[in-house]
Design a protein around this motif. Structure first.
Motif, PDB file in Angstrom:
ATOM      1  N   UNK A   1      27.607  46.006 148.090  1.00 27.49           N
ATOM      2  CA  UNK A   1      27.751  44.985 147.516  1.00 27.49           C
ATOM      3  C   UNK A   1      28.972  44.668 146.720  1.00 27.49           C
ATOM      4  N   UNK A   2      29.911  43.571 146.470  1.00 29.92           N
ATOM      5  CA  UNK A   2      31.018  43.310 145.985  1.00 29.92           C
ATOM      6  C   UNK A   2      30.733  43.414 144.324  1.00 29.92           C
ATOM      7  N   UNK A   3      29.563  43.202 144.018  1.00 33.14           N
ATOM      8  CA  UNK A   3      29.421  43.151 142.542  1.00 33.14           C
ATOM      9  C   UNK A   3      29.880  41.874 141.866  1.00 33.14           C
ATOM     10  N   UNK A   4      29.903  41.522 140.835  1.00 42.15           N
ATOM     11  CA  UNK A   4      30.325  40.524 139.931  1.00 42.15           C
ATOM     12  C   UNK A   4      31.873  40.182 139.953  1.00 42.15           C
ATOM     13  N   UNK A   5      32.340  39.154 139.645  1.00 41.64           N
ATOM     14  CA  UNK A   5      33.885  38.950 139.770  1.00 41.64           C
ATOM     15  C   UNK A   5      34.585  40.017 138.950  1.00 41.64           C
ATOM     16  N   UNK A   6      33.927  40.208 137.849  1.00 39.50           N
ATOM     17  CA  UNK A   6      34.685  41.163 136.775  1.00 39.50           C
ATOM     18  C   UNK A   6      34.609  42.563 136.943  1.00 39.50           C
ATOM     19  N   UNK A   7      33.535  43.062 137.877  1.00 32.99           N
ATOM     20  CA  UNK A   7      33.409  44.283 138.301  1.00 32.99           C
ATOM     21  C   UNK A   7      34.529  44.595 139.287  1.00 32.99           C
ATOM     22  N   UNK A   8      35.223  43.671 139.777  1.00 31.77           N
ATOM     23  CA  UNK A   8      36.509  43.796 140.786  1.00 31.77           C
ATOM     24  C   UNK A   8      37.753  43.536 140.178  1.00 31.77           C
ATOM     25  N   UNK A   9      37.967  43.382 138.917  1.00 32.11           N
ATOM     26  CA  UNK A   9      38.998  43.077 138.012  1.00 32.11           C
ATOM     27  C   UNK A   9      39.731  44.476 137.722  1.00 32.11           C
ATOM     28  N   UNK A  10      41.073  44.776 138.406  1.00 27.97           N
ATOM     29  CA  UNK A  10      41.952  45.767 138.378  1.00 27.97           C
ATOM     30  C   UNK A  10      42.526  45.837 136.992  1.00 27.97           C
ATOM     31  N   UNK A  11      42.760  44.597 136.371  1.00 26.44           N
ATOM     32  CA  UNK A  11      43.382  44.591 135.063  1.00 26.44           C
ATOM     33  C   UNK A  11      42.408  44.960 133.983  1.00 26.44           C
ATOM     34  N   UNK A  12      41.194  44.573 133.997  1.00 24.98           N
ATOM     35  CA  UNK A  12      39.958  45.045 133.278  1.00 24.98           C
ATOM     36  C   UNK A  12      39.818  46.566 133.371  1.00 24.98           C
ATOM     37  N   UNK A  13      39.964  46.967 134.459  1.00 22.95           N
ATOM     38  CA  UNK A  13      39.552  48.442 134.565  1.00 22.95           C
ATOM     39  C   UNK A  13      40.718  49.204 133.737  1.00 22.95           C
ATOM     40  N   UNK A  14      41.923  48.860 134.034  1.00 24.23           N
ATOM     41  CA  UNK A  14      43.201  49.425 133.560  1.00 24.23           C
ATOM     42  C   UNK A  14      43.054  49.493 131.810  1.00 24.23           C
ATOM     43  N   UNK A  15      42.504  48.238 131.310  1.00 22.46           N
ATOM     44  CA  UNK A  15      42.549  48.080 129.894  1.00 22.46           C
ATOM     45  C   UNK A  15      41.143  49.075 129.531  1.00 22.46           C
TER      46      UNK A  15
END
Length: 349
Positions: A321-335
């Motif tokens: 599954x793709x998960x939620x919008x923010x589960x796919x946020x690379x900037x959030x992952x980097x933060x």
């Protein structure tokens, strides 16, 4: 986020494959799905929080398929009772051992990893399953959200401390090393607040308290979103370094566990009633909760399609599954990664 970002490119490649479900929709609704696992004889696995619920059921599946499993848990007597129960349910004596682990303090989580490395010379699968489901907001003595510490930060340092051994095992002949983080579809509770998108850019954001009647579930969702982002980022680091380790995050299903009911007791009376109603009407028994984690940890399908499953988020039973919008946020992952590393540096870990 730009398409030239390598994390973004890998994400888009994964998203393009999410419609190719490894298990049919019919099986996804089955009450007794069949697991086709690789040969686990001689393999060593850690499952955290394995003395009850989803972790217990995952251990039962993997140990019955031949793996040597370490049940990482804080309480020795509860772990011993769980191991005895497993043996009465058909697990071979000696297949499951206790590993002392306390996720309430990241220092103790690192200590558990160091102790494990004294016991074993290989680690084939790490399953981070233990979690607090719901509790009043509190800070640890280090000034950190206790739920974020238990559900995310301690598993992060536990994984990081075990990575050298996981990498060594991945270089052995016929290896199939995997890291599985048991998360939750609750991560989709996290939404933008007006024009403000979620952030993990500071310790204050890391400790986000949330307000209102859904504060407890949202704190849990916050920690599970962090796990998914960590899984994705770690996979891309390993892929970039050409290290053959498969990282997968898993929603095990809506499962009735003791921790779910215990967590509800700390909430407002109307949340307790709502939780009991939802559990009674929609949640499945604990034995079904072990299926998707076991699939991620040892299925032949993952072994034959490592690129496809690497960094994926799975829902029952083994569907990407793709998960939620923010589960796919690379900037959030980097933060999240930058803030986590800063916290660990401040803790001298």
């Amino acid at each position: 986020m730009h398409a030239t970002n390598p994390l973004r490119i890998a994400r888009l490649q994964l998203e393009s494959r999410t419609h190719q479900h490894p298990i049919s929709d019919r099986r996804a609704f089955s009450t007794n799905p069949r697991l086709d696992l690789v040969d686990l004889k001689g393999k060593v696995i850690i499952v955290t929080g394995g003395n009850s619920g989803i972790g217990y059921e995952t251990i039962k599946i993997l140990s019955k398929h031949g793996a040597k499993v370490y049940m990482a848990a804080r309480n020795e007597s509860r772990a011993a009772a769980a191991i005895t129960r497993l043996e009465t349910e058909g697990v071979e004596s000696g297949k499951v051992s206790w590993l002392r682990q306390d996720l309430a303090d990241p220092r103790l989580a690192k200590k558990a990893a160091d102790e494990f490395k004294k016991k074993e010379r290989r680690l084939d699968v790490l399953i981070n399953n233990a979690a607090i489901v719901s509790a009043p907001f509190a800070l640890t003595s280090d000034g950190l959200s206790d739920m974020m510490v238990t559900n995310y930060l301690s598993p992060y340092i536990f994984t990081k401390s075990l990575l050298p051994l996981l990498k060594e095992t991945a270089l052995l002949p016929d290896s199939d090393v995997r890291i599985v983080n048991v998360t939750s579809r609750a991560h989709s509770f996290i939404k933008a607040e007006g024009s403000e998108r979620p952030r993990f850019d500071t310790v204050e954001a890391f400790n986000k308290r949330f307000d209102g009647m859904m504060a407890g579930p949202k704190r849990y969702a916050w920690s599970k979103l962090a796990q998914i982002l960590h899984t994705w980022r770690l996979q891309n680091e390993l892929r970039t370094a050409s290290i053959p380790i498969t990282c997968i995050s898993v929603h095990p299903g809506d499962i009735k566990t003791a921790s779910t009911m215990k967590g509800a007791e700390s909430q407002h009376w109307y949340i307790r009633i709502f939780t009991r109603l939802i559990v009674a009407l929609f949640c499945q028994p604990a034995e079904l909760g072990g299926i998707t984690p076991a699939f991620a940890a040892a299925s032949k399908e993952v072994a034959e399609n490592k690129e496809k499953f690497g960094g994926a988020y799975l829902i029952p039973y083994g569907k990407i599954s793709s998960g939620s919008e923010y589960a796919q946020d690379d900037m959030l992952a980097d933060e999240l990664w930058a803030t986590t590393e800063k916290i660990l540096k401040d803790l001298k870990l």
